[in-house]
Design an enzyme around this catalytic site. Sequence first.
Site, PDB file in Angstrom:
ATOM      1  N   TYR A  52     -40.524 -18.805  67.609  1.00 26.68           N
ATOM      2  CA  TYR A  52     -41.510 -18.170  68.496  1.00 26.68           C
ATOM      3  C   TYR A  52     -40.883 -17.943  69.859  1.00 26.68           C
ATOM      4  O   TYR A  52     -40.263 -18.851  70.415  1.00 26.68           O
ATOM      5  CB  TYR A  52     -42.768 -19.040  68.643  1.00 26.68           C
ATOM      6  N   ASP A 198     -40.604  11.004  72.021  1.00 26.52           N
ATOM      7  CA  ASP A 198     -40.493  10.120  70.858  1.00 26.52           C
ATOM      8  C   ASP A 198     -39.342  10.627  69.988  1.00 26.52           C
ATOM      9  O   ASP A 198     -39.480  11.607  69.265  1.00 26.52           O
ATOM     10  CB  ASP A 198     -41.832  10.159  70.115  1.00 26.52           C
ATOM     11  N   LYS A 227     -34.352   4.875  61.183  1.00 29.32           N
ATOM     12  CA  LYS A 227     -34.189   6.209  60.584  1.00 29.32           C
ATOM     13  C   LYS A 227     -32.720   6.631  60.727  1.00 29.32           C
ATOM     14  O   LYS A 227     -31.866   5.970  60.164  1.00 29.32           O
ATOM     15  CB  LYS A 227     -35.202   7.165  61.206  1.00 29.32           C
ATOM     16  N   ARG A 233     -35.909  -2.043  60.278  1.00 27.38           N
ATOM     17  CA  ARG A 233     -37.204  -1.421  60.550  1.00 27.38           C
ATOM     18  C   ARG A 233     -37.754  -1.965  61.861  1.00 27.38           C
ATOM     19  O   ARG A 233     -37.918  -3.177  61.999  1.00 27.38           O
ATOM     20  CB  ARG A 233     -38.152  -1.756  59.394  1.00 27.38           C
TER      21      ARG A 233
HETATM   22  C1  LIG Z   1     -41.502   7.367  62.056  1.00 28.36           C
HETATM   23  C2  LIG Z   1     -42.102   7.809  63.318  1.00 28.36           C
HETATM   24  C3  LIG Z   1     -42.904   6.956  64.088  1.00 28.36           C
HETATM   25  C4  LIG Z   1     -43.463   5.651  63.600  1.00 28.36           C
HETATM   26  O1  LIG Z   1     -42.636   4.695  63.192  1.00 28.36           O
HETATM   27  P1  LIG Z   1     -43.188   3.456  62.332  1.00 28.36           P
HETATM   28  O2  LIG Z   1     -42.085   2.473  62.509  1.00 28.36           O
HETATM   29  O3  LIG Z   1     -43.385   3.939  60.946  1.00 28.36           O
HETATM   30  O4  LIG Z   1     -44.443   2.991  62.974  1.00 28.36           O
HETATM   31  C5  LIG Z   1     -43.323   7.407  65.327  1.00 28.36           C
HETATM   32  N1  LIG Z   1     -42.992   8.626  65.774  1.00 28.36           N
HETATM   33  C6  LIG Z   1     -42.256   9.485  65.053  1.00 28.36           C
HETATM   34  C7  LIG Z   1     -41.927  10.817  65.613  1.00 28.36           C
HETATM   35  C8  LIG Z   1     -41.798   9.113  63.793  1.00 28.36           C
HETATM   36  O5  LIG Z   1     -41.108   9.982  63.058  1.00 28.36           O
END
Ligand SMILES: *Cc1c(COP(=O)(O)O)cnc(C)c1O
Length: 414
Positions: A52, A198, A227, A233
């Site tokens: 924690y 983003d 990604k 993750r």
């Molecule tokens: C994949 C994605 C997210 C969210 O990611 P998670 O880890 O699945 O919550 C947010 N914004 C964009 C543009 C994404 O492609």
Amino acid sequence: MYEFVRKSDPELAAVLTAELARQRGQLEMIASENFTSSAVLETLGSTLTNKYAEGYPNKRYYGGCVHVDEAETLAKRRACALFDAERANVQPHSGSTANMTAYLAFCKPGEKILGLSLSHGGHLTHGHPVNFSGLFFEAVHYEVDPQTETIDYDRLRDQARREKPRILVGGASAYPRFWDYAALREIADEVGAVFIFDMAHIAGLVAGGVHPSPIPYADVVTSTTHKTLRGPRGGLILCRKQHLKAINKMNFPGIQGGPLMHVIAAKAVCFHECLQDDFSDYARRVVANGKALADALLARGFRLVSGGTDNHLLLVNVKPKGLTGKEMEALLERVGITCNKNTVPFDEESPFVTSGIRLGTPALTTRGMGPAQMDQIAAIIDEAVQHRGDEDALEKLRGVSVELCADHPLYPEF
Ligand SMILES: *Cc1c(COP(=O)(O)O)cnc(C)c1O
């Protein structure tokens, strides 16, 4: 592999083994997926999961944080070096909570955000009504131009002038083209909005220097780490120095509880990998494969949204081939290719059916595939469409996919 689980829980071990076999035996073309290194996997399975550590390095609410502090400090320092950013928060559990943090740091519930529509490539967290971003905020959306299928920044400027959003969100999950960050910055300044970009999908391409970076333009940049970045993750926030305090406070205690220290340590490993010379080569090959796949599909008469790609993904409008996205996804699954159905701009089908599929090259590139394999895959896709009623032909095509996988082993060390 999985020696301890196999002993203690054979039932679940069988699931783990089957999933590894699935990943090895099919062509992974979901644009948001990738294969992490063994070093990242090992770190994810480390004892740091036991700890924690609410708070931030040297300011924790728990004792015993000396080592996890080092891990988080390394992750932050490396993230800033990798993206040439002033400050980083590496605690978001996911891309979605990174966005929630960024929005709530600047915007009160009920205020207005302006983001790309989901059906035009945006993400659920960019203001979709079923998502927190649409429930908490007054969300309005911009769209792509019907002719070019790319963002029309003049129209966006007019819309921003009318709407006067508190936050302008850039970035997407299904947009194959570069962004005009300078235009977005200008629009945000003109209407007094905070500019959040983003880069969840393209972060690895930005890190590898093959895609323009939003860092010099945006107030805050959010991302995922799993990604194109090929890490565990998780989420990431990069920001200007003056915004760090608001971001940190909103992420914890505002939104999250204890940080996932094993994941944060794995992010540090990922950023270290991305800082090595061979990562820019990987990013370059991801984009080259995107172009090769686009060219090979165009040559076979497929229709691509916006006519091609600048990045790691492409959207194929399969309606002219007489299929829905849902049917195409199932057909490709049959021949050993995993992808997802996806709406195309101005889609007349529902999101459960769609007129398109999204194809990505990051995972196959990690397996060592190149332009020659992209051409072979385009041929499999084309043949599958032509022989879609013919089980023997489809089974033969599946054999070609399996062979391609065997030629490019995944996790051979396990
Ligand atoms: C994949 C994605 C997210 C969210 O990611 P998670 O880890 O699945 O919550 C947010 N914004 C964009 C543009 C994404 O492609």
